[in-house]
Design a protein around this motif. Structure first.
Motif, PDB file in Angstrom:
ATOM      1  N   ILE B 138       0.843  -1.206   0.000  1.00  0.00           N
ATOM      2  CA  ILE B 138       0.000   0.000   0.000  1.00  0.00           C
ATOM      3  C   ILE B 138       0.877   1.254   0.000  1.00  0.00           C
ATOM      4  O   ILE B 138       1.722   1.401   0.877  1.00  0.00           O
ATOM      5  N   ILE B 279     -12.888  -4.455   5.470  1.00  0.00           N
ATOM      6  CA  ILE B 279     -11.549  -4.930   5.059  1.00  0.00           C
ATOM      7  C   ILE B 279     -11.319  -6.294   5.704  1.00  0.00           C
ATOM      8  O   ILE B 279     -11.044  -6.388   6.901  1.00  0.00           O
ATOM      9  N   LEU B 283      -6.108  -8.631   4.234  1.00  0.00           N
ATOM     10  CA  LEU B 283      -5.930  -7.272   3.691  1.00  0.00           C
ATOM     11  C   LEU B 283      -5.566  -6.279   4.798  1.00  0.00           C
ATOM     12  O   LEU B 283      -5.962  -6.444   5.949  1.00  0.00           O
ATOM     13  N   VAL B 297      -8.788   6.593   2.105  1.00  0.00           N
ATOM     14  CA  VAL B 297      -8.536   5.221   2.566  1.00  0.00           C
ATOM     15  C   VAL B 297      -7.723   4.483   1.513  1.00  0.00           C
ATOM     16  O   VAL B 297      -8.029   4.558   0.322  1.00  0.00           O
ATOM     17  N   LEU B 298      -6.687   3.791   1.970  1.00  0.00           N
ATOM     18  CA  LEU B 298      -5.861   2.991   1.062  1.00  0.00           C
ATOM     19  C   LEU B 298      -5.897   1.546   1.523  1.00  0.00           C
ATOM     20  O   LEU B 298      -5.685   1.266   2.700  1.00  0.00           O
ATOM     21  N   VAL B 299      -6.160   0.649   0.586  1.00  0.00           N
ATOM     22  CA  VAL B 299      -6.368  -0.760   0.918  1.00  0.00           C
ATOM     23  C   VAL B 299      -5.443  -1.630   0.072  1.00  0.00           C
ATOM     24  O   VAL B 299      -5.259  -1.351  -1.117  1.00  0.00           O
ATOM     25  N   GLY B 300      -4.892  -2.675   0.656  1.00  0.00           N
ATOM     26  CA  GLY B 300      -4.093  -3.601  -0.153  1.00  0.00           C
ATOM     27  C   GLY B 300      -3.492  -4.709   0.677  1.00  0.00           C
ATOM     28  O   GLY B 300      -3.804  -4.862   1.863  1.00  0.00           O
ATOM     29  N   ARG B 301      -2.629  -5.468   0.043  1.00  0.00           N
ATOM     30  CA  ARG B 301      -1.925  -6.544   0.729  1.00  0.00           C
ATOM     31  C   ARG B 301      -0.901  -5.965   1.688  1.00  0.00           C
ATOM     32  O   ARG B 301      -0.082  -5.142   1.292  1.00  0.00           O
TER      33      ARG B 301
END
Lengths: 431, 431
Positions: B138, B279, B283, B297-301
């Motif tokens: 992210i 989430i 994640l 908002v930032l989402v990821g692995r």
């Protein structure tokens, strides 16, 4: 301690312009500390001086002619914030021609008339930055350019228009028809009196053109993209999608396939477990699936005075750092030759939601499913609507993965059958 | 066309190191095109040469002593990817002392021993970059440093540990107790044999220290932060929260209040409408509320070989551009004097979820609500559990906004009452 100074001229003190002026003044010290450069608001071009003064600009820097900014040898960066594709183009061209870096929030201008402007920026070796043009305050351009720069993308999905997302959210959550939601959105100021640019999907298309130019190194002319808006989305489809566990969103979709690329704006069904299915109201979001980073989703305000100003200022500070410390550093312009070629939607493959309004007579279902089968479309589920429309019945079909060309052939055949009472509805299912 | 070359030495070819090596080689041409610099993998320090070779490093660049990288005059950037706080510290120190830029994914090292390392980077005027240390792939550091740099944050909430989020998601979705979920996560490789760093909240704390140092210009020593893990989260609480429309997540929380700052890691109830409540699994996500941009908002692995490598490479390319084009450009190091001072949790204000396990006798509820009232805690709702624990009853209370010091006093009083059968449970509700 001495500190380099970069001078900014803002053209336009409308909503975004005044948000930018106000924030540049308010945050001057913090920006200096954070980016190591003093960013000075040195000129504001605005016919209505009162607007610029209300935003905090001092009288002596306000001018009434953009050329006093774009041709001013003292100015390093021009922020074009008037919008539109006419005068704005002349302003950007004048600034670039005079060797100035340009920051803009103008998606319409860049997506429709960007090629020569980027070519000019490349020739003059100055940055033309446009973070604010897509996704308002969401740092999506920065993330693609820098944060995720080792990735090839397997897909890009975006919710990029707050008006459309607000209307679809209202339809979904309140069960109210499109026309009513649009009217309410207009009364609340979320939609324009002429809403075509938003609800017709064109604004989303402008943004998709810019996003995909960056993410796929491929500039595609806006007028070649497939664009559908939300104006044809029926409340029946929203409700039926909901029953099946899907949410309808207006999506910008970029999907590479071999050396080709699908670019499309269309309302689509998203499974409720999809991150974008939970992006409600006027929020925007960009979902990138990179081959190295996997899923990456960015969510935020897609428009508005200050969220957009936040992105304009991010661009101004990044450009200011470049001008102050590394004028040699190359900045992004589109590849002259696109890496991917645009693919026709007839080659698109997905699962589909289809709705047929038909006369309620025996044998209709067999004819519909037969026409789909004849065109290589395999059916996942069939549902006869609980709310027949007048004397008619509604039949909803979810297909397995199919080629859109085949779907279109089947719909054309079914549309011509005597029992069909409305043009069949087609919505793509994005996973 | 000539192109500047920047030479990178990678120390450690474990999971993240080999992902970085493999991707640097595979994406060399694209990175050159995108960042205008040729990034050359010039050395890999790894005792087990086979690992580096398997990742694609050629034999002749593999060395068995990190000093052959950190002291090598040819190397421009050292990527420290061995982890841990011992040898890794010596590697980073050696690289910085030799005037090399450093990129690291090491949150434990930086949050626990970062002060002198950042001071050294500042003294030597070289970047010490750590995007990969927080939120895996992210681009949260980049977003805070550049994309949102005009903002003051009103709050920062993060789901920063994939193991904890996986376990809590399993507990919520499958209704299975913590111990069972942990065991399953260990069997699937999502949790370590000794899971303390993850489930105890310490890894989340490491990341919060770094995030807040950037977002609030305030370095806070890791050992002064309030840290609770998920090991005390009871399935009863997960289920009851769900009934009330909340999801329990392990959150990193940074919240300024005047000139003070709360920094805390704790399991909390989030309303299901909150973006972070959706989430799931492994994640990660960072939610920033900036005064200019509003919600972002930032989402990821949050972890994994390639997602982390994606962030390491983003740092390497950004640093490479700086070294190639603007060695004068200042890069981020923590402010020597924090802008905010750390506040004690007794001053924290939120709504609270409280659970009391008590003997099922008359008058208990009156005594509990009385003790809360006596300590200025106003009650929003009370619920007597439907699933009595043995002969005991469970009483769940949701409070209105209250000061944590007052809540603690009330819990202490209630905990000492004769009918109390277990220490009262306290969970914060974040909005």
């Amino acid at each position: 301690m001495s500190c380099k100074v970069i001078k900014v001229g803002v053209v336009g003190a409308g909503t975004v312009g005044s948000g930018t002026i106000e924030t540049l003044i308010k945050r001057a010290d913090i920006l200096k500390k954070r980016c190591g450069v003093r960013i000075e608001l040195a000129a504001v071009a605005e016919l209505d001086a009162a607007k610029a003064i209300a935003a905090g600009a001092s009288k002596d820097i306000i001018v009434d002619d953009y050329k006093k900014v774009t041709e001013n040898p003292e100015i390093d960066i021009v922020a074009e914030l008037i919008g539109g594709t006419g005068l704005a183009g002349a302003i950007v061209e004048s600034a670039l021609s005079n060797g100035k870096a340009v920051v803009t929030a103008n998606k319409a201008l860049l997506s429709e008339k960007g090629r020569p402007l980027f070519a000019l920026a490349r020739e003059k070796k100055v940055p033309l930055a446009f973070e604010a043009a897509v996704g308002g305050g969401i740092p999506c351009m920065l993330s693609i350019r820098e944060g995720l720069n080792c990735n090839s993308y397997q897909s890009l999905l975006g919710i990029l228009n707050g008006t459309c997302n607000y209307i679809l959210t209202q339809m979904t959550q309140k069960g109210v028809a499109y026309e009513t939601c649009l009217k309410e959105a207009q009364e609340l100021g979320f939609a324009e009196a002429d809403p075509t640019t938003d609800v017709g999907g064109f604004d989303t298309g402008h943004k998709l053109a810019l996003l995909s130019a960056l993410a796929f190194d491929s500039w595609v002319d806006f007028d070649k993209m497939h664009i559908e808006g939300i104006d044809k989305v029926d409340l029946d489809d929203v409700k039926f999608a909901e029953k099946l566990g899907y949410t309808i969103k207006l999506l910008a979709v970029a999907r590479p396939d071999g050396d080709g690329l699908f670019l499309s704006v269309h309302p689509a069904l998203l499974p409720n477990s999809h991150t974008l299915a939970g992006i409600h109201g006027s929020l925007n979001a960009v979902s990138l699936f990179g081959d190295i980073v996997q899923e990456s989703v960015l969510v935020g305000r897609g428009a508005g005075k200050f969220p957009t100003a936040s992105a304009v200022i991010a661009d101004i500070t990044q450009v200011a750092r470049m001008l102050a410390f590394s004028p040699e550093m190359p900045s992004w312009t589109p590849e002259p030759e696109p890496v991917y070629k645009l693919l026709p939607m007839s080659d698109y493959t997905s699962r589909y939601y289809l709705r047929f309004v038909v006369e309620d007579e025996t044998g209709v279902l067999a004819k519909i499913t037969g026409a789909l089968g004849d065109n290589n479309v395999s059916i996942a589920s069939v549902n006869q609507g609980e709310n027949p429309i007048g004397k008619n019945a509604a039949i909803m079909v979810i297909t397995h993965k199919a080629k859109e060309g085949d779907i279109q052939k089947a719909l054309s055949a079914i549309g011509g059958m005597s029992f069909t009472r409305q043009a069949p509805v087609l919505l793509r299912i994005e996973e």
